[in-house]
Design a protein around this motif. Sequence first.
Motif, short mmCIF file in Angstrom:
data_model
loop_
_atom_site.label_atom_id
_atom_site.label_comp_id
_atom_site.label_asym_id
_atom_site.label_seq_id
_atom_site.Cartn_x
_atom_site.Cartn_y
_atom_site.Cartn_z
N SER A 92 0.84 -1.20 0.00
CA SER A 92 0.00 0.00 0.00
C SER A 92 0.87 1.25 0.00
N PRO A 93 0.55 2.26 -0.83
CA PRO A 93 1.34 3.49 -0.81
C PRO A 93 1.17 4.29 0.48
N ASN A 94 0.20 3.91 1.31
CA ASN A 94 -0.07 4.65 2.55
C ASN A 94 0.68 4.09 3.75
N TYR A 95 1.33 2.94 3.59
CA TYR A 95 1.99 2.30 4.73
C TYR A 95 3.38 1.80 4.34
N MET A 96 4.27 1.73 5.34
CA MET A 96 5.59 1.14 5.16
C MET A 96 5.90 0.26 6.37
N TRP A 97 6.78 -0.68 6.14
CA TRP A 97 7.27 -1.55 7.22
C TRP A 97 8.53 -0.92 7.82
N GLY A 98 8.52 -0.65 9.10
CA GLY A 98 9.71 -0.19 9.81
C GLY A 98 10.51 -1.39 10.26
N MET A 99 11.69 -1.59 9.68
CA MET A 99 12.51 -2.77 9.96
C MET A 99 13.72 -2.37 10.80
N SER A 100 13.90 -3.05 11.91
CA SER A 100 14.92 -2.63 12.88
C SER A 100 15.64 -3.85 13.44
N SER A 101 16.70 -3.57 14.19
CA SER A 101 17.46 -4.63 14.85
C SER A 101 16.73 -5.19 16.07
N ASP A 102 15.62 -4.56 16.48
CA ASP A 102 14.91 -5.08 17.65
C ASP A 102 13.42 -5.32 17.43
N ARG A 103 12.86 -4.89 16.27
CA ARG A 103 11.42 -5.04 16.07
C ARG A 103 11.05 -4.83 14.61
N VAL A 104 9.78 -5.16 14.33
CA VAL A 104 9.15 -4.84 13.05
C VAL A 104 7.95 -3.95 13.36
N SER A 105 7.81 -2.85 12.61
CA SER A 105 6.71 -1.91 12.83
C SER A 105 5.93 -1.73 11.54
N TYR A 106 4.70 -1.23 11.68
CA TYR A 106 3.91 -0.85 10.51
C TYR A 106 3.60 0.63 10.66
#
Length: 536
Positions: A92-106
């Motif tokens: 979706s152009p309205n959302y991104m996945w935040g990818m980190s060394s400790d978690r995954v976010s939306y």
Amino acid sequence: MSLASCSEDSISPDAGGDGDGDSTTEVPLAQVAKPKPNPWLAQEEYSITHFNSAQTDAFSSAVKDGTFNIDLSKCQMTWSGPVNLMTLASTSPNYMWGMSSDRVSYLDISDGKLERVAEAGLPGITMKTQEQLTRIIADHATYDELSKTVTDILGPAPQMSMANGNYVLCDKDNYAYTNAGQVMARYRLANPNNPKDGIMLDHQIRLTNFTFGSFTLVGATMTYDGHLVVAAQNGLLVLNRALTTIEDSYPLPSDQILTNSICIDENGGVYVASNSRTPGGKGLMQKLICKDGKISTSQADGAWQAYYDGGPQAPCIKLGHGTGSTPTLMGFGQDKDKLVVITDGSKRMKLVAFWRDEIPSDAQQVAGYDKRIAGVHEVTCGLGTSTEWIQSEQSVVVGGYDAFVVNNINVTNQEINDKIIGVIAIGPIVKGPQGAECVRWNTKEKKWESKWTRSDVSSVSMIPAVSIKSEMVFVCGWNDASGWEVTGLDWKSGATRHRSILGKNNRANGAYAIIQYLANGDLLFNSVAGPIRVKY
């Protein structure tokens, strides 16, 4: 946490550059051939580290010229880390996945927002609190003071946090893939119609017994026929997308170790640049063929190997004795020359191009090198011959037949034994590196030619990226007077066209992450403590 937009103070851009790029001989970047979109990724750009399967670090959004003084306290931001390598495009152009060394976010990025609507921890990893991350990025008077703070929070070997979430991707069905040490994990939305219902760990697979004695995973990509190729230090694995089956594996030669990710082409080519385990030993570039989940090393299928020069262990930032680069493809579609490029492991690095398919009949062998090597260029970044180190931990940025590289190494009196402590210290506490260079591949004479150099540009540890529309390449470095800065350099001449001055707080330290811009031209800054949206 303030959700107000960033302040700005627009000033005329600085002139700069000691090169004299000739625009009359250049094709606009918007017109050069691009990598073929991978149908198994969520979007053509930003759904995999380094932006696309060819790992070119090129994006299509336009970015404003000018100088902007940014007050980060007024920017929208989220907290995660201490490494946030990339924020991934979802379906979706309205959302991104935040990818980190400790978690995954939306993350909701619609209407100028950067708002975390859901998050989930990585398997076996404790999510850092905002208070802990604030302590890590706080001002520290000395290296020892910083070291104590970071080890108190991350443990005795902070750089081990880089073993999580290092190379990531989002597929066409909006599954996000990441790793936690030797575990490969796939996440999804609990309810695709309402992201606020949360993120679920869809499946995970522990690969410890299959990675040929590797300590951690170092990369992942998706083939053009829908198989996940996972790179570990000592070899490669092929998995199905559901992470339920290991379909094939390939061990590296025993004298080699992998410290960076891999890239692929649309015909099943998998490009792997490993390092010698011995200082000064030869690194190995390989093209493997992966089709229908199976790996081939047969020359009859198009696979090959070629050695390149290694070197000693760098004093900071860079890992290993060979290349600091994830391989990058150059030449697409009807382009005459098809290459794969890396920087080598020499103290003063060389840019090395390999013929990625059949070696042209008229290609001249570079003296002293494997015939697979198309060209070798000694990088100077405009620095004098007395400069001991010119080396990079970043992939090569490619646009058309131009390649951009940076110097990440500066020799200091401070001994740096941990890469995370070092990357947080360099700039504010420890003097950082300088130097950048743009090089062109001459398709007629089949050799590299230096296009321009900038000995005064700082690029500490972030992965540079180029805007195709604006023809600007972006780096992030430290200025003793004004602090952290994202600098945009003209792709043709090297002149400074853009400055985002972010200030001296280490919230503006990118710590190995990649520089991104959103569709409307806002900066998506992947800070050491979590993504930030900067509005101009």
